[in-house]
Structures are given as structure tokens and as C-alpha cells.
Design an enzyme around this catalytic site. Structure first.
Site, PDB file in Angstrom:
ATOM      1  N   ASP A  47      37.846  39.877  39.911  1.00 28.62           N
ATOM      2  CA  ASP A  47      37.640  40.231  41.372  1.00 28.62           C
ATOM      3  C   ASP A  47      37.290  41.366  41.726  1.00 28.62           C
ATOM      4  OD1 ASP A  47      39.115  37.673  41.318  1.00 28.62           O
ATOM      5  OD2 ASP A  47      41.054  38.327  42.291  1.00 28.62           O
ATOM      6  N   TYR A  50      33.602  41.469  41.876  1.00 21.95           N
ATOM      7  CA  TYR A  50      33.274  40.624  42.997  1.00 21.95           C
ATOM      8  C   TYR A  50      33.160  41.395  44.283  1.00 21.95           C
ATOM      9  CZ  TYR A  50      32.940  37.270  46.539  1.00 21.95           C
ATOM     10  OH  TYR A  50      32.680  36.419  47.726  1.00 21.95           O
ATOM     11  N   ASP A  51      34.485  42.352  44.262  1.00 17.99           N
ATOM     12  CA  ASP A  51      34.776  43.107  45.482  1.00 17.99           C
ATOM     13  C   ASP A  51      33.227  44.159  45.479  1.00 17.99           C
ATOM     14  OD1 ASP A  51      36.603  41.912  46.397  1.00 17.99           O
ATOM     15  OD2 ASP A  51      38.230  43.361  45.675  1.00 17.99           O
ATOM     16  N   SER A  96      39.333  35.684  57.788  1.00 17.68           N
ATOM     17  CA  SER A  96      39.816  36.582  56.718  1.00 17.68           C
ATOM     18  C   SER A  96      40.550  37.928  57.277  1.00 17.68           C
ATOM     19  CB  SER A  96      38.641  36.799  55.966  1.00 17.68           C
ATOM     20  OG  SER A  96      37.516  37.422  56.340  1.00 17.68           O
ATOM     21  N   LYS A 132      50.489  40.012  50.153  1.00 14.36           N
ATOM     22  CA  LYS A 132      49.371  39.348  50.258  1.00 14.36           C
ATOM     23  C   LYS A 132      49.588  38.226  49.082  1.00 14.36           C
ATOM     24  CE  LYS A 132      44.529  39.222  51.203  1.00 14.36           C
ATOM     25  NZ  LYS A 132      44.010  38.691  50.207  1.00 14.36           N
ATOM     26  N   LYS A 330      45.023  46.431  50.049  1.00 13.27           N
ATOM     27  CA  LYS A 330      44.995  46.079  48.699  1.00 13.27           C
ATOM     28  C   LYS A 330      45.868  46.867  47.623  1.00 13.27           C
ATOM     29  CE  LYS A 330      42.600  42.541  48.198  1.00 13.27           C
ATOM     30  NZ  LYS A 330      41.056  42.242  48.117  1.00 13.27           N
ATOM     31  N   CYS A 435      25.768  34.960  11.703  1.00 15.77           N
ATOM     32  CA  CYS A 435      26.721  34.261  12.216  1.00 15.77           C
ATOM     33  C   CYS A 435      27.947  34.183  11.198  1.00 15.77           C
ATOM     34  CB  CYS A 435      26.226  33.016  12.619  1.00 15.77           C
ATOM     35  SG  CYS A 435      27.694  32.250  13.457  1.00 15.77           S
ATOM     36  N   CYS A 437      29.708  31.859  10.933  1.00 12.76           N
ATOM     37  CA  CYS A 437      30.002  30.670  10.264  1.00 12.76           C
ATOM     38  C   CYS A 437      29.333  30.551   9.043  1.00 12.76           C
ATOM     39  CB  CYS A 437      29.184  29.638  11.266  1.00 12.76           C
ATOM     40  SG  CYS A 437      27.351  29.422  10.914  1.00 12.76           S
ATOM     41  N   CYS A 459      23.895  32.054  17.411  1.00 14.13           N
ATOM     42  CA  CYS A 459      23.953  31.400  16.158  1.00 14.13           C
ATOM     43  C   CYS A 459      22.580  30.661  16.213  1.00 14.13           C
ATOM     44  CB  CYS A 459      25.168  30.790  15.680  1.00 14.13           C
ATOM     45  SG  CYS A 459      24.911  29.750  14.361  1.00 14.13           S
TER      46      CYS A 459
HETATM   47  S1  IVH Z   1      47.227  36.383  57.563  1.00 14.91           S
HETATM   48  C1  IVH Z   1      43.733  35.845  60.606  1.00 14.91           C
HETATM   49  N1  IVH Z   1      49.255  36.851  55.514  1.00 14.91           N
HETATM   50  O1  IVH Z   1      44.463  36.565  52.712  1.00 14.91           O
HETATM   51  C2  IVH Z   1      44.263  36.069  59.258  1.00 14.91           C
HETATM   52  N2  IVH Z   1      46.866  36.081  55.293  1.00 14.91           N
HETATM   53  O2  IVH Z   1      41.920  37.903  53.181  1.00 14.91           O
HETATM   54  C3  IVH Z   1      45.189  35.300  58.857  1.00 14.91           C
HETATM   55  N3  IVH Z   1      46.925  35.776  52.791  1.00 14.91           N
HETATM   56  O3  IVH Z   1      42.647  33.840  54.081  1.00 14.91           O
HETATM   57  C4  IVH Z   1      45.679  35.568  57.327  1.00 14.91           C
HETATM   58  N4  IVH Z   1      48.834  36.388  52.132  1.00 14.91           N
HETATM   59  O4  IVH Z   1      44.326  33.495  52.253  1.00 14.91           O
HETATM   60  C5  IVH Z   1      47.597  36.431  55.930  1.00 14.91           C
HETATM   61  N5  IVH Z   1      50.834  37.368  54.282  1.00 14.91           N
HETATM   62  C6  IVH Z   1      49.480  36.917  54.490  1.00 14.91           C
HETATM   63  C7  IVH Z   1      48.714  36.527  53.505  1.00 14.91           C
HETATM   64  C8  IVH Z   1      47.474  36.089  53.748  1.00 14.91           C
HETATM   65  C9  IVH Z   1      47.922  36.056  51.643  1.00 14.91           C
HETATM   66  C10 IVH Z   1      45.525  35.380  52.307  1.00 14.91           C
HETATM   67  C11 IVH Z   1      45.013  34.107  53.291  1.00 14.91           C
HETATM   68  C12 IVH Z   1      43.806  34.674  53.975  1.00 14.91           C
HETATM   69  C13 IVH Z   1      43.219  35.901  53.118  1.00 14.91           C
HETATM   70  C14 IVH Z   1      42.525  36.947  53.990  1.00 14.91           C
END
Ligand code: IVH
Length: 713
Positions: A47, A50-51, A96, A132, A330, A435, A437, A459
Site C-alpha cells: 500500500d 501504491y500511495d 473517496s 478507518k 492515516k 540454481c 535445484c 533457473c
Molecule cells: S466514510 C464520502 N467512514 O475508506 C466518503 N469510509 O478512502 C464516505 N472507509 O471508500 C466514506 N472506514 O471504503 C468512511 N469509518 C469510515 C470508513 C470508511 C473505511 C473506507 C471506505 C471508503 C474509503 C475512502
């Protein structure tokens, strides 16, 4: 802040042309990661990595706003839904959250809200602070109190219809409790798997040769997106409600009121949710939850702060695709210090050599960790450069004290080496040139698509290498291939060591050879289990073409590619003939294969290498004598163009080339890249050149795009 990759130019130093190229490169890379994460439940990066890619992408767009288009990733949420389920359009998009990493980001967030609502410094803002949950978001639509649809987020506007599957979850009521519930209620929240259920599931999967999931979130997603709801039902999934979509009437005027109402309706909500009335209280909440993180039985990756008053939420609205009234604060990745006891080399099914650090067991985020991947030899030398996260200037040696990090993934990464703890006698690790093996073949470095030396070592023994043989056999019996009940990784290891199963065909010979083997006399077996095992083997003699192709273990031919090949050729005979011709370099067959949807140069090269090897051809030949390979369902075989070969040339005006190809294939036509006597139709748009001329020369029917459309209608 995520680390910068050593080989990358800082965004601030990028000239516009380079920024444009980098933006496009990142877009493609992120899209590929999204696909692996959302549609295949098999991410290949952490993750944190990715971030880091997303942050770099966003930073480039922030510096060069002209690069932002409607197609930009910053304008989209998540990835497009996978094609396996029907699509559901969300009545209200599933958006999101913006992220905060540092405490200042939280101060800024509250400041922004205050300014937007024109509140004074001493006006109180109540926030609902919630963990979260690191699962997958779900929208549940109730009409007149009855659950009618369960849909995943998908790309935010359109998700997948997983209603039958969500109905198997005990935390999801089929009917809302209470009287006078609004006519339409969309309850949203997170589906998750507990950590202990995840570990137990992976253990069972390993024993039966099934898919191993990288983390609880992926196993929750994989468990939910099953075609067979009884599989979902057998997986322990939980659900916390925390948000809503369309509501014909609002039963409360605050976030906390809505959460209480969800409870009354029969949902679980997160017990750690709390009202906080100042920045200090929010930060205290963040610290308190972080301290509990490891002891919670579900993964969380931060906390979410939401303005509690819904009238304020309405006024605050959204910026781009995230609400102004909420933010995700986060947590940093979980870390621990431990010692590398040894470095082992694992040989994978395709012969790739992966170094693995054997660690002094240590607990990271509530999970005991004993192994960490070291990726490849460049990573060990500290010259990674392809996105891994080892601190600059470090190399990795046996006996080193290291810091490992688990960022949402169960397979942890080594991120730093404590040089002050390194023994004076320690020596740089030497990656093997042979290798491990028994063949001790030379190890070669893989070539990249551009012909450069890649980081991965391989290998060269192919199926003569026992590691590759055994890994192939494990794939062969796995759930995604032959799926033989009672025949998992453990059994393969045992049968292989005993010399009873050396290649796939041997499995089908077992019942006949049992007079000598006498399996019922082996430990762990009895008359009944042997009878069941043999019955399971017999049952699998009939096999779908796509599964069969996948089970051959051709490099780069995963399930999706195998399906595309099966659909393209229809029968084993046709596919096998084509493979043998490809192996001989037959240009026409190569062009035909290349023209199939989703098939490109990499797959063709892999097929060429596989069928070019006589040992492999022998394995395949012996196997085909044991099984009956069922033809692939030829889509719409009754269409006008079924079985015909079509070539598209020139500019198509009504559809893209990919669309044209896909629609022709859906109707059972074969799309080729070159014109020959075997071509039935050439569909020519403006600007068609040599292919059109060739068609005329050979007397092949030439159609305009409109004529083609009429033909397939
Ligand atoms: S509120 C308009 N509350 O986080 C936003 N999301 O990065 C509505 N998530 O898609 C989301 N825990 O899958 C909300 N307590 C929480 C959460 C939560 C996990 C996830 C969710 C969302 C993502 C956003």
C-alpha cells in the site's frame, strides 16, 4: 512522506515534456495496480508503494495542471468493476476520502471547515471520529425495508451486483428492523475479515492448494466476489455500517444520530466511534486508536473524522471526488526490528529465483512475521531502483539487524538495516550463480521487454528442474486449474517425493497403479479416503478448455489469458495446432493469435518457448491422453459471422478497433491482423492501404463499416 525512488527525478525538477511522459507512465502503472487490486484481488505492491506512486502522480498534476483531463486518475475513484458480475449504477456516487498524514494536515482540515462555514475561533465543531476499516466498501439498498441490492464501489459510479453473496453475511439484515423505515434506504459501510479468520483461511487454502491472499482486505474482496455464494457463506465476513447513499427520508440530523439509527435497524457499527470537539481531541483519538491497532482483530489503516451536523455537511459539499466535511487521518506503516537469520532462495513455478529473508520471529501489527521478501539481487545490493523501499545506501546481509514494515500487507518489506549493529566480520551476500535445484543449472537474468537485463534471476532448467516441476504440479491441482478434491500442495509434495507423480498425466494413472503403490497403507490414508481421492480424480477427467490451458503452466498465461485463448480457438485441437505452428515461427498463425483480444507479444513468446521444448510437448501429449477437453462455449455460434475470419483495416469511425475486435469475437468470428486466402471479410475504413489491396487481389469480400454493422446486427 513516502520515500522517493532513487532513479526518479524529483517532480520539481521535471521539465514539461518529461513530466508529460512520467504522468502517462504513472497512469499506466497505477491503472495496472488498480486492476490487480480491485479485479484480481492480487496486488503486487505494498500500500505504501501504491500511495507513493499516487502522490507522485498528483504532484505532477499539481505542477502541470494542463495534464489533468477527465480521464485523469485524480478524477476517478477506485478501478472499473470486473466483468464477472452485473453492473449496478449507484443512485448516489460512492466517493473517496482525502488523506491527512501529519498533524498539521488535521489542523488545516479543521481550519478550512471553519473558514468555509464562517465560524469563529471559539465556535465548537463536533466531529464523529471513527476507525478507518481496511476492507471493502459496500452499498446496501433497502426498498420498503427489504434488502434488494448489495453493490461494491467499483469506480464510484458503477459497482458490481453481489446481492446474493452479501445476503450470506450474518451482519447484514435482509430486512431493516423497526417500523416506519423510509421507503428507500441505502446503507453503506465496510465488509472486512478478521485477522484470525484470515490467517486460518490462508492456512486452509495452502493445504488445499487454493489461492493465498496477501492481506485480510484482499481475502474479504476475494471471498465476496465469488460466483458461488456458498463459498462466500463459508468465509467469516463482518460488516460495519458508517454511511449512506440515497435516502427517501432522513431519520436523523447528525452522523452520530445516523449511526445510532443503523444500530436500531439491526446493523453493527464500530464500537470505538467517538464524538470529538477540538483538534486536540481528534489527535488524541488518533493516538489512542493507533495504540490499540495491533490488538484489534480487524485491520484499520487510520481514522476518519466527519463533521457531525448533517446541515453543515450539506453546506460544505465536495471538492472533486471527496467530501470537504471528512478526512482520513492515516497511520504510518507498522514497523519492527528483528534479525535476518538466513537468506533462502526460492524457485517459483516459472523458475524465477526469489531471495527470502528468514527472520527471528517478531510481531508486527498483531501478526507474527518470520519471512520477508528480498525481491531480487539488486534489492539485496541496495541498488533496487524499481520502487522497493530499502533505505538508500544499505545492502542486506545474513545476520543483519533490520527494520521491517507491514503496510497493509502480510508479506513484510525490509526497509532499513541498522549498520551500527552489523558485525565486523559480516560479508556482502553473494547471489547464487547456480540454481539451488539438483540440476545446478546456470542462473540467468531475465530480459525486459526492451531487451535490457532485468532484475529477476531465473533457473534455466524449465520442467527438468524439480522445483519447477513441483510448483507446476501444485498449480495443476489447484482450485483454479484441475481442482482435484483432496489433492493439495501437501499431497503433491508427498506423491512427488515418493516418485509416484512426476508430471500431471501421472495423477490420472494413480488409480491403475495403486495395486503396486497401496496408498491405503500409507500414513494418513485409509480405504475410504483413497476411494474418495480416486473418485475425485476420475471426476476431473472432463475439463473445460480454459482451465486446461491455464493448468499447463505456460509463463504469462494466467486464468484471464487462458480464457481469451480458449474463446479464440474454441477447441483444444485448434489451439494445440496453432501453438505448434507458433513454435515453428509460422507468421500467419502468430498474426492470428496476436489478433485475439488480450493476447500480445509476451504471451506469444511464452507459448513459442513452451511448445518449442520437446519435453513440454511430451508432458502435454501424455496428459491429453488421460483427459477429455471440452470445447469452449463459442459465443453466439448462430451469428452470421461465427467461424469467419475478419480483418479490420483503415480508420474505423463508429467504434474503436478494440471494440470492433471484441464485438466480432463475441459473435464467434476470428479477428486476424493480416489478409490471406483464409480471410472471409475485410472491413475497410478510410485510409486503408496494403491490406485492402491484398484483399482485392485475393478476391476477399470487402465491407464498409456500415455494411459490417448491418451484417452483425
Ligand atoms: S466514510 C464520502 N467512514 O475508506 C466518503 N469510509 O478512502 C464516505 N472507509 O471508500 C466514506 N472506514 O471504503 C468512511 N469509518 C469510515 C470508513 C470508511 C473505511 C473506507 C471506505 C471508503 C474509503 C475512502
Amino acid at each position: 512522506m513516502a520515500r522517493r525512488d532513487k532513479s526518479e527525478t524529483p517532480v520539481d525538477d521535471l521539465a514539461e515534456k518529461a513530466a508529460k511522459a512520467e504522468h502517462a507512465r504513472l497512469e499506466a502503472e497505477i491503472a495496472a495496480h488498480d486492476r490487480r487490486y480491485y479485479q484480481e484481488d492480487a496486488p503486487t505492491v505494498s500500500d505504501a508503494e501504491y500511495d507513493r506512486l499516487r502522490q507522485r502522480y498528483n504532484a505532477i498534476e499539481a505542477r502541470f495542471p494542463q495534464l489533468r483531463t477527465l480521464e485523469s486518475l485524480t478524477q476517478r475513484v477506485g478501478a472499473a468493476p470486473s466483468a464477472r458480475f452485473a453492473k449496478v449504477r449507484h443512485a448516489v456516487p460512492m466517493l473517496s476520502l482525502d488523506n491527512a498524514f501529519a498533524e498539521e494536515d488535521v489542523v488545516d482540515f479543521v481550519g478550512r471547515i471553519r473558514r468555509f462555514l464562517r465560524l469563529a475561533e471559539d465556535d465548537e465543531i463536533a466531529f464523529s471520529a471513527e476507525p478507518k476499516i481496511d476492507g471493502l466498501s459496500m452499498s446496501l439498498r433497502y426498498e420498503d425495508g427489504a434488502l434488494v441490492t448489495g453493490a461494491t464501489r467499483g469506480d464510484g459510479s458503477e459497482g458490481e451486483d453481489v446481492t446474493v453473496n452479501v445476503k450470506t453475511l450474518k451482519d447484514i439484515p435482509h430486512r431493516l428492523k423497526g417500523k416506519n423505515v423510509p421507503a428507500v434506504c441505502e446503507v453503506r459501510g465496510e465488509i472486512y475479515m478478521t485477522k484470525h479468520a484470515f490467517l486460518a483461511l490462508n492456512k486452509r487454502q495452502a493445504e488445499s492448494g487454493g489461492q493465498i491472499f496477501a492481506n485480510p482486505r484482499n481475502s474479504a474482496a476475494g471471498s465476496l466476489r465469488q460466483k458461488d455464494p456458498s463459498i462466500t457463506a463459508s468465509r467469516p465476513l463482518g460488516f460495519f455500517a458508517y454511511a449512506w447513499g440515497e435516502m427517501s427520508q432522513m431519520p436523523a440530523d447528525s452522523q452520530s444520530g445516523m449511526i445510532k439509527w443503523f444500530e436500531q435497524c439491526g446493523f453493527k457499527t464500530n464500537p470505538l466511534t467517538k464524538i470529538c470537539r477540538s483538534v486536540e481531541a481528534l489527535l488524541k483519538f488518533h493516538r489512542a486508536i493507533e495504540a490499540q491497532r495491533a490488538s484489534l482483530d480487524y485491520d484499520i489503516d487510520g481514522v476518519v473524522y466527519k463533521v457531525d451536523r448533517l446541515d453543515w455537511q450539506d453546506r460544505l459539499g465536495f471538492v472533486s471526488r471527496s467530501p470537504r466535511w471528512a478526512i482520513a487521518h492515516k497511520f504510518p506503516a507498522e514497523k519492527a526490528t528483528t534479525v535476518i537469520k538466513d537468506i533462502e532462495i526460492q524457485v517459483g513455478r516459472t523458475g524465477a529465483l526469489t531471495p527470502v529473508a528468514k527472520l527471528e520471529p517478531v510481531t508486527v501489527g498483531g501478526v507474527v512475521v518470520q519471512n520477508a521478501t528480498l525481491h531480487n539481487q539488486d534489492f539485496i545490493k541496495g541498488i533496487g531502483g524499481n520502487g522497493e523501499q530499502l533505505r538508500e545506501g544499505r545492502d542486506i546481509r545474513k545476520g543483519d539487524t533490520v527494520i521491517i514494515q507491514r503496510a497493509g500487507d502480510v508479506i513484510p518489506q525490509v526497509v532499513d538495516v541498522l549498520l551500527e549493529k552489523r558485525s565486523k566480520k559480516s560479508e556482502a551476500y553473494r547471489f547464487p550463480t547456480k540454481c539451488p535445484c539438483p540440476l545446478h543449472t546456470d542462473v540467468v537474468r531475465e530480459q525486459t521487454a526492451t531487451g535490457e537485463e532485468g532484475a529477476r534471476a531465473r533457473c534455466t532448467g524449465e520442467f527438468a528442474c524439480p522445483y519447477q516441476k513441483i510448483e507446476h504440479l501444485k498449480l495443476f491441482v489447484s482450485r483454479r486449474a484441475f481442482d482435484i478434491d483432496g489433492f493439495g500442495e501437501k499431497q503433491i509434495e508427498f506423491f512427488f517425493e515418493e516418485g509416484w507423480v512426476k508430471e500431471p498425466a501421472d495423477i490420472f494413472e494413480l488409480p491403475k497403479r495403486n495395486a503396486q503403490i497401496k496408498l491405503e497403507e500409507q500414513e494418513g490414508y485409509g480405504e475410504t479416503s483413497v476411494r474418495n481421492l480416486f473418485a475425485a480424480i476420475e471426476q476431473r477427467r472432463d475439463i473445460a478448455l480454459d482451465r486446461f490451458i491455464f493448468s499447463l503452466g505456460i509463463r504469462h498465461v494466467g486464468e484471464t489469458t487462458a480464457l481469451a485463448l480458449a474463446r479464440g480457438y474454441g477447441s483444444w485441437q485448434a489451439f494445440h495446432d496453432a501453438c505448434l505452428k507458433v513454435a515453428k515461427g509460422d507468421e500467419e498463425t502468430i498474426a492470428e493469435m496476436d489478433a485475439l483480444d488480450q493476447i500480445g507479444e509476451t504471451v506469444i513468446e511464452a507459448i513459442k518457448a513452451y511448445f518449442g521444448e520437446s519435453h513440454n510437448r511430451g508432458i502435454v501429449e501424455r496428459l491429453t491422453k488421460q483427459v477429455k477437453i471440452l470445447d469452449a462455449e463459442k459465443p453466439r455460434a448462430n451469428s452470421q459471422v461465427a467461424g469467419k475470419t475478419v480483418v479490420f483495416t483503415g480508420t474505423l469511425e463508429k467504434m474503436t478497433r478494440d471494440e470492433a475486435k471484441a464485438s466480432a469475437e463475441r459473435l464467434g468470428a476470428k479477428v486476424s491482423g493480416s489478409v490471406s486466402k483464409k480471410t472471409d471479410y475485410v472491413v475497410a475504413g478510410p485510409g486503408a492501404g496494403s491490406k485492402l489491396a491484398e484483399a482485392k487481389k485475393l478476391g476477399v469480400a470487402v465491407l464498409t463499416e456500415d455494411e459490417w454493422a448491418k451484417l452483425i446486427r
